[in-house]
Scaffold this motif. Structure first.
Motif, PDB file in Angstrom:
ATOM      1  N   LYS A   1       3.981  32.567 -16.977  1.00 31.74           N
ATOM      2  CA  LYS A   1       4.570  33.593 -17.848  1.00 31.74           C
ATOM      3  C   LYS A   1       4.533  33.218 -19.329  1.00 31.74           C
TER       4      LYS A   1
ATOM      5  N   GLN B   1      -6.727  28.693  -3.193  1.00 35.64           N
ATOM      6  CA  GLN B   1      -7.542  29.496  -4.103  1.00 35.64           C
ATOM      7  C   GLN B   1      -9.021  29.524  -3.721  1.00 35.64           C
TER       8      GLN B   1
ATOM      9  N   THR C   1       1.333  29.139  -3.240  1.00 31.88           N
ATOM     10  CA  THR C   1       1.442  30.430  -3.917  1.00 31.88           C
ATOM     11  C   THR C   1       1.004  30.309  -5.372  1.00 31.88           C
ATOM     12  N   ALA C   2       0.053  31.152  -5.784  1.00 34.58           N
ATOM     13  CA  ALA C   2      -0.445  31.168  -7.156  1.00 34.58           C
ATOM     14  C   ALA C   2       0.268  32.250  -7.953  1.00 34.58           C
ATOM     15  N   THR C   3       0.684  31.907  -9.187  1.00 38.39           N
ATOM     16  CA  THR C   3       1.416  32.829 -10.044  1.00 38.39           C
ATOM     17  C   THR C   3       0.922  32.681 -11.474  1.00 38.39           C
ATOM     18  N   ARG C   4       0.718  33.802 -12.156  1.00 38.39           N
ATOM     19  CA  ARG C   4       0.370  33.730 -13.563  1.00 38.39           C
ATOM     20  C   ARG C   4       1.499  33.033 -14.319  1.00 38.39           C
TER      21      ARG C   4
ATOM     22  N   GLU D   1       1.015  34.209 -20.380  1.00 38.00           N
ATOM     23  CA  GLU D   1       0.421  35.235 -19.528  1.00 38.00           C
ATOM     24  C   GLU D   1      -0.601  36.110 -20.251  1.00 38.00           C
TER      25      GLU D   1
ATOM     26  N   TYR E   1      -0.997  23.314 -12.607  1.00 38.87           N
ATOM     27  CA  TYR E   1      -1.485  24.393 -13.465  1.00 38.87           C
ATOM     28  C   TYR E   1      -3.006  24.455 -13.363  1.00 38.87           C
TER      29      TYR E   1
ATOM     30  N   TYR F   1      -2.557  29.785 -14.419  1.00 39.33           N
ATOM     31  CA  TYR F   1      -1.731  30.020 -13.241  1.00 39.33           C
ATOM     32  C   TYR F   1      -1.006  28.732 -12.873  1.00 39.33           C
ATOM     33  N   THR F   2       0.036  28.877 -12.045  1.00 36.78           N
ATOM     34  CA  THR F   2       0.628  27.729 -11.372  1.00 36.78           C
ATOM     35  C   THR F   2       0.420  27.893  -9.882  1.00 36.78           C
TER      36      THR F   2
END
Length: 274
Positions: free
Chosen positions: A161, A125, A156-159, A164, A140, A150-151
């Motif tokens: 859910k 990031q 890999t960063a992901t919102r 969200e 997190y 995010y995680t």
């Protein structure tokens, strides 16, 4: 950039006066605790976390300047030895207890810190201003100024859910797979895998400055006026310690409360002196 409004006399006249002065600690559920000053002359120590494998406290504090500059530091809770960590604008700290890893969020991404070598390693990031960070099943984090959660897994960063559409200030989980988080509205609990948020306490003015869990995974909240325990059965908050300008809270390896006021880090040690 973030800015947080994150503020004896001796007497030998009588044994009664001496005892009163000696008993300047606190009582929690009938047990007396002395106040031990771990470190003072800090500017707003914040976002406390403890690595139980080394009994080391990690936290950030403000550096006085024309800009908002923060620094991550560590304290050995067995010796009270203090040292800064060489990372620019380190702000948020968390521990992966299973793998004994420390992560630090800065205004330029997330880093992993090695306690033994005192070295930091970039994780991801780049360019993101990390507001909060917490490790459970994965890492997190929330960014500033959006404060969306995010995680980060395998780079890999992901919102996240479950939240969200929700801003997150502070975030922890307990042993029942329940999330506790704060934002400008209040303190919430929510089972993982659902969107069923429960408002525990609304904060029309000044919200929490920290969340943590003890070794039994009970949840505690640091508010400006003190330390509160979350009663999950109500749900509600129960004040257990008065603090003038509380900034953060954590528990050490012995399950002792460590908290920060505007300039010091204090540990509550059980005692039979009073």
């Amino acid at each position: 950039m973030k800015y947080l409004l994150i503020v004896a006399s001796l007497s030998i006249a009588s044994a009664g006066v001496i005892k009163e002065e000696a008993c300047d600690g606190v009582r929690i559920n009938g047990t007396y605790y002395e106040k031990e000053i771990i470190k003072t002359d800090l500017d707003r120590p914040y976002l406390l976390t403890v690595d139980y494998s080394t009994n080391t406290l990690y936290f950030s504090y403000s550096i006085k300047s024309d800009e908002d500059i923060f620094k991550t530091a560590r304290i050995d809770l067995d010796t009270n030895a203090f040292s800064d960590i060489d990372i620019v604008n380190g702000f948020a700290q968390t521990v992966d207890y299973e793998h004994q890893k420390v992560f630090i969020g800065s205004n330029d991404g997330i880093y992993k810190y090695d306690h033994d070598t005192n070295q930091v390693e970039f994780v991801g990031q780049r360019g993101s201003d990390i507001w909060a960070i917490y490790y459970d099943d994965v890492l997190y984090y929330s960014e500033f100024p959006s404060q969306f959660l995010y995680t980060l897994s395998n780079g890999t960063a992901t919102r996240f859910k479950d939240l969200e559409d929700t801003k997150v200030d502070h975030f922890v989980t307990d042993g029942d797979n329940t999330m506790f988080y704060t934002n400008a509205t209040g303190l919430f609990s929510q089972k993982k895998g659902t969107k069923d948020a429960v408002l525990i306490e609304e904060f029309p003015h000044n919200g929490p400055r920290g969340l943590t869990t003890n070794k039994y995974e009970d949840v505690y909240v640091c508010m400006r006026d003190g330390i509160y325990e979350v009663d999950k059965t109500q749900p509600s908050l129960k004040k257990i310690v008065d603090v003038d300008d509380c900034f953060g809270i954590a528990f050490d390896i012995y399950d002792e409360i460590i908290y920060a006021d505007w300039k010091s880090l204090i540990r509550l040690k059980e005692s039979d002196i009073c």
